[in-house]
Write an enzyme that holds these catalytic residues in place. Structure first.
Site, PDB file in Angstrom:
ATOM      1  CG  ASP A  64      -7.625  -4.269   7.411  1.00 66.10           C
ATOM      2  OD1 ASP A  64      -6.972  -5.508   7.364  1.00 66.10           O
ATOM      3  OD2 ASP A  64      -7.575  -3.773   6.357  1.00 66.10           O
TER       4      ASP A  64
ATOM      5  CE  LYS B 292      -3.389  -2.414   2.736  1.00 60.05           C
ATOM      6  NZ  LYS B 292      -4.161  -2.328   4.029  1.00 60.05           N
TER       7      LYS B 292
END
Length: 518
Positions: A263, A228
């Site tokens: 997450d 990311k």
């Protein structure tokens, strides 16, 4: 004046309708004979020529041609555009091959470490039952933003939460471990000050860290590699809980990091708190991943001791699926994006699906079409030439543009990207490219979901909790996923509920921290 009798009325109506029919037939024959004397004309192009956003079969882009459109350089068939659409389309047969390979790769990852799909045991082994209570802090580091949350579990599946978001700068993403984690703790302190919390109070904290971690305990895990866009030094190969704890000590806060949570694991647990039928959690946002409940006897590599519940949440890290490119329909644009990325050669599945990359794929395709003269009369702009300038949010805006002249698309192209005087044809092509990239993303995500629910034999009923901006905000995304699930699973797809999970990662981290045993 004579009146009609009942016996004559039907006869009149029969004659009237027969006369109308004969007249219509005569007019039809006359028009048909007249039409044969005229040269055939091609249809005037309309936006309806393109397949609908939810259509599954591959149909080439067709941009019509007639005398009135010659000035715009339109043509009846374009080999370049047809190839583009074919490259980005995924048939039902291809979806089934992807699902089959996905399940095989999942099994390999559960068998031993070192495989493409990490299939990481999360050390979370108990399903929530909705009775958990208490107030817990949660940190959610998902990629673009960083959140500090106070989560209050009220029991009976009810949750209250207050939170604040902080942006993570590029300098922090590419800096050092100490600066990054000091920033996290500074954010915690600011949040506690804002809510007027007692800084001397002992608190538990759940840390959602949305990156590939080799977890060795409920509150211990080592970063395998960044993704990311993060490259901060001193983090890879290090226990991220130790890094956070050291930063907390430097600030002299009374906080204990009780749980390290991916997450996706957090999303799964948070949704299961209110819906016990939730067996899978998925993230479809900046990045993408999935987690699910797996029977521990199907995890041969597990060496962490007895699991009393008999099952454990597995973090698949599915963004790395098929890095070898065995079944994924990788295009030249995917390859170009991957070569230029900070983590070239890995996270191929994620780069074809997630919000961080979709806009860049569209940009690369548009730049290519411009270079061969198919778009904007072969003229680009400085703005469009800049990598990652075409955000996924622009795709969403363009797909929502249903005006006849695609006026909102025109605003994006001409006002934001300084492309001068775009034609309607240009805008239709741009919108279709956005649709192709968006549809492919949803179909690949659906293939992943189909593989997981098939692997755990939940085709008779399963809720899949999905968090992330793509699923929640991108036009048609959820329906495109459901369409693809029907192609792969048939009638069983009706038993699979794709449910929006909001703020799941923060709530899930707090829930796990509140019940953690270590």
């Amino acid at each position: 004046m004579a009146e009609w009798t009942d016996s004559k009325t039907p006869l009149f109506l029969f004659g009237l309708t027969t006369g109308i029919a004969v007249s219509a037939a005569t007019q039809f024959l006359f028009n048909a004979l007249a039409q044969q004397k005229k040269p055939a004309q091609r249809p005037v192009p309309t936006i309806a020529n393109a397949p609908s956003p939810n259509s599954v079969p591959y149909t080439p882009i067709s941009i019509g041609f007639n005398s009135s459109s010659q000035q715009f350089g339109l043509f009846s068939e374009s080999e370049n555009l047809s190839k583009l659409e074919k490259d980005f389309s995924i048939s039902a047969a291809s979806l089934n091959r992807i699902v089959k390979h996905f399940i095989a790769e999942m099994k390999k990852g559960l068998q031993a470490d070192g495989n493409t799909l990490k299939m990481i045991p999360s050390f979370v082994e108990n399903r929530p039952d909705g009775t958990e209570t208490g107030a817990v802090l949660a940190l959610d580091m998902g990629g673009t933003n960083f959140r500090v949350c106070e989560v209050i579990l009220e029991g009976q599946g009810r949750v209250r939460m207050r939170q604040r978001k902080f942006a993570i700068s590029e300098q922090l993403k590419t800096g050092t471990a100490d600066k990054l984690f000091d920033f996290f703790v500074d954010c915690i302190q600011k949040f506690l000050d804002e809510v007027q919390a007692d800084l001397n109070e002992e608190r538990r904290l759940g840390f959602t860290f949305s990156f590939p971690v080799q977890q060795t305990a409920i509150n211990k895990g080592y970063l395998m590699h960044w993704n990311k866009g993060f490259t901060a030094t001193g983090v890879e190969g290090t226990d991220v809980v130790d890094l956070l704890t050291a930063a907390i000590r430097r600030k002299k806060l009374h906080i204990h990091v009780s749980a390290l949570v991916n997450d996706t694991v957090g999303t799964l647990m948070a949704h299961a708190y209110s819906d016990p039928q939730t067996h899978v959690g998925v993230i479809l946002g900046t990045g993408t991943n999935a987690a699910y409940f797996e029977s521990i006897d199907r995890v041969p590599k597990w060496a962490g001791g007895p699991v009393h519940s008999g099952e454990m949440v597995i973090n698949t890290e599915w963004g790395a699926f098929d890095n070898e490119q065995v079944v994924l329909p990788v295009t030249k644009y995917d390859q170009q994006l991957d070569r230029a990325s900070a983590n070239s050669g890995i996270q191929i599945f994620e780069k074809m699906i997630s919000g961080m990359y979709l806009g860049e794929l569209v940009r690369l395709a548009l730049v290519d079409l411009i270079s061969i003269g198919e778009l904007f009369r072969g003229k680009s702009s400085t703005e469009l030439a800049r990598p990652y300038s075409f955000e996924t949010a622009y795709m969403s805006r363009i797909e929502r543009d249903h005006t006849l002249e695609l006026s909102d698309t025109k605003a994006v192209l001409e006002d934001l990207f300084q492309i001068p005087a775009t034609s309607t044809r240009d805008r239709r092509i741009v919108k279709r490219v956005c649709e192709l990239v968006g549809i492919r993303s949803a179909r690949l995500a659906a293939a992943g979901v189909a593989a997981v629910v098939t692997k755990i034999n939940r085709l008779d009923g399963c809720t899949v909790a999905i968090d992330g901006s793509l699923f929640e905000q991108y036009p048609h995304y959820a329906n495109r996923m459901r369409d693809a699930l029907r192609e792969v699973l048939g009638l069983s797809s009706e038993n699979i509920v794709l449910d929006q999970a909001r703020d799941g990662s923060g709530q899930g981290a707090a829930l796990i921290a509140a019940t953690a045993r270590f």
